[in-house]
Every structure is written in C-alpha cells, then in structure tokens.
Design a protein around this motif. Structure first.
Motif, PDB file in Angstrom:
ATOM      1  N   ASP A  44       0.851  -1.181   0.000  1.00  0.00           N
ATOM      2  CA  ASP A  44       0.000   0.000   0.000  1.00  0.00           C
ATOM      3  C   ASP A  44       0.890   1.236   0.000  1.00  0.00           C
ATOM      4  O   ASP A  44       1.829   1.333   0.803  1.00  0.00           O
ATOM      5  CB  ASP A  44      -0.899   0.028   1.243  1.00  0.00           C
ATOM      6  CG  ASP A  44      -1.864  -1.152   1.285  1.00  0.00           C
ATOM      7  OD1 ASP A  44      -2.165  -1.697   0.216  1.00  0.00           O
ATOM      8  OD2 ASP A  44      -2.304  -1.513   2.395  1.00  0.00           O
ATOM      9  N   THR A  45       0.609   2.183  -0.881  1.00  0.00           N
ATOM     10  CA  THR A  45       1.416   3.397  -0.949  1.00  0.00           C
ATOM     11  C   THR A  45       0.537   4.627  -0.760  1.00  0.00           C
ATOM     12  O   THR A  45      -0.621   4.654  -1.189  1.00  0.00           O
ATOM     13  CB  THR A  45       2.155   3.503  -2.290  1.00  0.00           C
ATOM     14  OG1 THR A  45       1.216   3.394  -3.365  1.00  0.00           O
ATOM     15  CG2 THR A  45       3.203   2.398  -2.416  1.00  0.00           C
ATOM     16  N   TYR A  46       1.128   5.637  -0.127  1.00  0.00           N
ATOM     17  CA  TYR A  46       0.423   6.872   0.205  1.00  0.00           C
ATOM     18  C   TYR A  46       1.273   8.059  -0.225  1.00  0.00           C
ATOM     19  O   TYR A  46       2.508   8.025  -0.115  1.00  0.00           O
ATOM     20  CB  TYR A  46       0.176   6.968   1.711  1.00  0.00           C
ATOM     21  CG  TYR A  46      -0.673   5.859   2.280  1.00  0.00           C
ATOM     22  CD1 TYR A  46      -2.014   6.070   2.585  1.00  0.00           C
ATOM     23  CD2 TYR A  46      -0.135   4.595   2.537  1.00  0.00           C
ATOM     24  CE1 TYR A  46      -2.798   5.060   3.120  1.00  0.00           C
ATOM     25  CE2 TYR A  46      -0.909   3.575   3.068  1.00  0.00           C
ATOM     26  CZ  TYR A  46      -2.243   3.812   3.353  1.00  0.00           C
ATOM     27  OH  TYR A  46      -3.018   2.806   3.884  1.00  0.00           O
ATOM     28  N   LEU A  47       0.608   9.111  -0.681  1.00  0.00           N
ATOM     29  CA  LEU A  47       1.273  10.370  -0.965  1.00  0.00           C
ATOM     30  C   LEU A  47       1.154  11.266   0.260  1.00  0.00           C
ATOM     31  O   LEU A  47       0.053  11.526   0.747  1.00  0.00           O
ATOM     32  CB  LEU A  47       0.641  11.062  -2.170  1.00  0.00           C
ATOM     33  CG  LEU A  47       1.204  12.437  -2.529  1.00  0.00           C
ATOM     34  CD1 LEU A  47       2.663  12.322  -2.965  1.00  0.00           C
ATOM     35  CD2 LEU A  47       0.360  13.106  -3.604  1.00  0.00           C
ATOM     36  N   VAL A  48       2.295  11.718   0.763  1.00  0.00           N
ATOM     37  CA  VAL A  48       2.351  12.597   1.929  1.00  0.00           C
ATOM     38  C   VAL A  48       2.834  13.960   1.464  1.00  0.00           C
ATOM     39  O   VAL A  48       3.809  14.046   0.712  1.00  0.00           O
ATOM     40  CB  VAL A  48       3.301  12.014   3.000  1.00  0.00           C
ATOM     41  CG1 VAL A  48       3.449  12.976   4.172  1.00  0.00           C
ATOM     42  CG2 VAL A  48       2.795  10.651   3.470  1.00  0.00           C
ATOM     43  N   ARG A  49       2.163  15.026   1.894  1.00  0.00           N
ATOM     44  CA  ARG A  49       2.501  16.370   1.430  1.00  0.00           C
ATOM     45  C   ARG A  49       2.537  17.340   2.611  1.00  0.00           C
ATOM     46  O   ARG A  49       1.693  17.268   3.513  1.00  0.00           O
ATOM     47  CB  ARG A  49       1.468  16.850   0.415  1.00  0.00           C
ATOM     48  CG  ARG A  49       1.827  18.154  -0.298  1.00  0.00           C
ATOM     49  CD  ARG A  49       0.626  18.680  -1.081  1.00  0.00           C
ATOM     50  NE  ARG A  49       0.156  17.737  -2.060  1.00  0.00           N
ATOM     51  CZ  ARG A  49       0.531  17.708  -3.340  1.00  0.00           C
ATOM     52  NH1 ARG A  49       1.410  18.603  -3.782  1.00  0.00           N
ATOM     53  NH2 ARG A  49       0.022  16.819  -4.175  1.00  0.00           N
ATOM     54  N   THR A  50       3.530  18.238   2.597  1.00  0.00           N
ATOM     55  CA  THR A  50       3.620  19.274   3.624  1.00  0.00           C
ATOM     56  C   THR A  50       2.963  20.556   3.125  1.00  0.00           C
ATOM     57  O   THR A  50       2.684  20.708   1.928  1.00  0.00           O
ATOM     58  CB  THR A  50       5.085  19.570   4.000  1.00  0.00           C
ATOM     59  OG1 THR A  50       5.700  20.253   2.902  1.00  0.00           O
ATOM     60  CG2 THR A  50       5.843  18.290   4.306  1.00  0.00           C
ATOM     61  N   ASN A  51       2.762  21.493   4.042  1.00  0.00           N
ATOM     62  CA  ASN A  51       2.116  22.747   3.647  1.00  0.00           C
ATOM     63  C   ASN A  51       3.015  23.617   2.775  1.00  0.00           C
ATOM     64  O   ASN A  51       2.549  24.583   2.172  1.00  0.00           O
ATOM     65  CB  ASN A  51       1.634  23.528   4.876  1.00  0.00           C
ATOM     66  CG  ASN A  51       2.751  23.768   5.877  1.00  0.00           C
ATOM     67  OD1 ASN A  51       3.932  23.672   5.546  1.00  0.00           O
ATOM     68  ND2 ASN A  51       2.389  24.068   7.111  1.00  0.00           N
ATOM     69  N   SER A  52       4.293  23.257   2.688  1.00  0.00           N
ATOM     70  CA  SER A  52       5.199  23.988   1.787  1.00  0.00           C
ATOM     71  C   SER A  52       5.299  23.322   0.419  1.00  0.00           C
ATOM     72  O   SER A  52       6.072  23.762  -0.439  1.00  0.00           O
ATOM     73  CB  SER A  52       6.594  24.086   2.412  1.00  0.00           C
ATOM     74  OG  SER A  52       7.138  22.793   2.623  1.00  0.00           O
ATOM     75  N   GLY A  53       4.533  22.237   0.230  1.00  0.00           N
ATOM     76  CA  GLY A  53       4.503  21.574  -1.066  1.00  0.00           C
ATOM     77  C   GLY A  53       5.477  20.431  -1.236  1.00  0.00           C
ATOM     78  O   GLY A  53       5.525  19.811  -2.302  1.00  0.00           O
ATOM     79  N   VAL A  54       6.264  20.110  -0.207  1.00  0.00           N
ATOM     80  CA  VAL A  54       7.211  18.991  -0.293  1.00  0.00           C
ATOM     81  C   VAL A  54       6.432  17.682  -0.227  1.00  0.00           C
ATOM     82  O   VAL A  54       5.545  17.524   0.619  1.00  0.00           O
ATOM     83  CB  VAL A  54       8.250  19.054   0.831  1.00  0.00           C
ATOM     84  CG1 VAL A  54       9.217  17.878   0.737  1.00  0.00           C
ATOM     85  CG2 VAL A  54       9.013  20.370   0.767  1.00  0.00           C
TER      86      VAL A  54
END
Length: 337
Positions: A44-54
C-alpha cells in the motif's frame, strides 16, 4: 462486542489519517497537511505532502508467503545507492535514525518506509530513449551493488527457489480444474530449472532491483538529473541473477500480447553502454523471461485469499501456461535440445 464474535483479518488498509499521524509521530516532517492513498496492491502506498509543497511516498509492505518484507536489507541498499550517486528514491530516516519503522494493523505488524518523492515524468512505454536511460540506470545499480559490502544480506533471494519452485507450488495449491495446464507447468518448471542449472556457474550474481519492468522509474525533466531514469520500488529486489534483472524488462515487452522488441533493444543497448554483459548472462535472459512470468503467476496465486478465487479461474492458468509454452517453443527449445 464479545470476543467470540471477532474474526481474523488477512489484509487491511490503513486510513490516510492514521498514516498521517504515524508520519508526524515518527518522522521529522514539519507542516504535514495531507495524506492520500495512492495504491492498494502488493504493497500500500500513500502520498504525503507538507504545507510547503514537499512530497513524500510512504509504503506499507504487504504480507507475502515467501516471507516478511526484507526492508532492512532493501533500505540499506537504497541508502548506499544514493550515497554512490545512483538516481533512486532513497528512504528517509525516522526520528531515531532507522530507515524503516513498523505499523500495527489488525492482521499484524507490517513494515513502513517513507521515501523521497521522485520528480519527473512517467516513462513512455513506446519511447526507446526512455528504455535506453532505464538500461543505463540499472547498469549503474549493478555496478554499485558489486561494491556494496552487504550485497548478500537479507533473506530474499532471486534464485530458483524463490523465483520458480515456490511460485509453481503456490499455483498448484489452487487446485484449478486444468489438469493439462497443471502438468505442463510442472514439466516446464523442471526444464527451466535444469537449463539454469546447466549454466549456473557461468551466471553473474549481484544485488538486483528485481522489478525493472519499465514503469518503476521517472524520467527527470529538470535539474542535474535531467534525462536520467530515477528508480524506485526495490521491494522485490535481492541478491541474485543479473540475467533475471535484465529479463524482467524483456518480459515486460513481450508478455500479454506485447510486441515491443525495439524497447528491449534500446534498454539492452543502454545497459551495455555502462556495464558489459557476459555471454552466459546474455544466453540465460530468455530462460529467465519464462521464470519471471511464473514468478508473477505465483504472486497472484498467493493473493487468492485477498482477491477471491473467482479472479483466478482455470482459464487464467490455461492462458498463462499457453504463453509460456509458446515462448519455450519459439525461444528456448533449441537451447534445451
């Protein structure tokens, strides 16, 4: 609810919220804003994103009958490749400095890895230049692996036991109503094993990617890696035959009715522009194409409890065995004889 009403779970999928909480708790990732499930499959894979777009990609490894995911060896190799300048999606360390962690799901403990996000475009399956640069990156992986002190670490092996014999056993355990196909598969597996055994001492081994079929990469479109293929998904890698690692790409170009031989030639040329291929390894590639196909059949067979038996009917086995026998007749019989 009374404990007598509880049922066991074979496979569960963590919510995106739970994964986001895990990342916040175990990684130094400031400003986490979103987490999205990308794919539910062998892993299972997930996309993780920060508020700075990383962005990052998190993988929760699935259970396999071949044994637990060998993430310690995998992540150590990826860190080594990155330090050697090979373009790969490297793992990020946890707060305590480890390259992977664990998550407790209803069916048990599953390994978790947070990877750097690979920027770039998806390879074009019909673009020979995309295949060529992937061949170059695989050659660089093998070059670096030859100098990796722990290249034989881990329990996963790309050998006949794990690629062929266990997989055939898994398919036969389905007990599908296809006696001729079952018999043909067993006989073919024996011929393939004998053929590899006859040249085994001539075959090169190193730590391999294991799944270089053409889509486990991104083509960089900017920055210092522009034009290069950046590899990810080493989950099926391990110490084993170089011929197999090469054969995976050829298999991807000729299986399931495909006829993209030009892509294989471009990939092969790209590889050889960086690293030579011995005559023994070259000769064994077509044999490992068939072994790769059987490996995939075995992977499907071990998922029947998750996917359901209706997804693997007798016709499934008959069709795949027909492909294998046609490949043997066209590419392998002269070598067998």
């Amino acid at each position: 609810m009374a404990s007598s009403n509880l049922v066991s779970v074979g496979y569960s999928t963590a919510t995106a919220k739970a994964i986001a909480d895990l990342v916040v708790g175990r990684y130094e990732i400031p400003g986490l804003t979103t987490c999205t499930l990308l794919n539910r499959g062998f892993n299972d894979t997930y996309l993780v994103r920060t508020n700075s777009g990383v962005r990052f990609v998190l993988r929760v490894s699935g259970h396999r009958t071949r044994g637990p995911a060998d993430v310690e060896a995998e992540t150590a190799f990826l860190a080594y490749l990155e330090s050697s300048g090979v373009p790969v999606a490297a793992p990020l360390p946890t707060r305590d400095g480890r390259l992977f962690t664990m998550a407790c799901l209803p069916e048990g403990i599953r390994p978790v890895v947070l990877f750097k996000y690979v920027e770039g475009r998806t390879p074009n399956p019909d673009a020979r230049e995309d295949a060529r640069v992937q061949g170059k990156t695989l050659a660089r992986v093998h070059q670096a692996a030859d100098e990796f002190p722990a290249r034989e670490s881990g329990s996963r092996r790309l050998d006949l036991d794990q690629l062929l014999h266990r997989q055939v056993a898994a398919v036969l355990e389905l007990e599908l109503d296809a006696p001729q196909a079952r018999s043909d598969l067993l006989s073919l597996a024996a011929r393939l094993a004998d053929s590899v055994g006859n040249v085994d001492q001539m075959l090169t081994r190193t730590r391999c990617h294991g799944d270089c079929h053409g889509l486990n990469a991104r083509i960089a479109t900017s920055g210092p890696l522009t034009g290069q293929a950046i590899f990810f998904d080493f989950a099926d890698g391990g110490y084993g035959y170089v011929s197999y690692d090469l054969a995976v790409h050829l298999w991807a170009q000729v299986s399931f009715g495909r006829r993209r031989h030009g892509m294989w030639h471009a990939f092969h040329e790209g590889y050889r522009s960086v690293r030579s291929v011995t005559p023994g390894d070259e000769a064994a590639v077509p044999i490992f194409v068939a072994i790769r196909h059987i490996w995939l059949m075995g992977e499907y067979a071990t998922r029947v409890d998750e996917w359901g038996s209706e997804n693997l009917p007798s016709e499934w086995l008959k069709n795949h065995v027909a492909f294998l026998l046609a490949w043997e007749g066209d590419k392998l019989l002269p070598a067998f004889l």
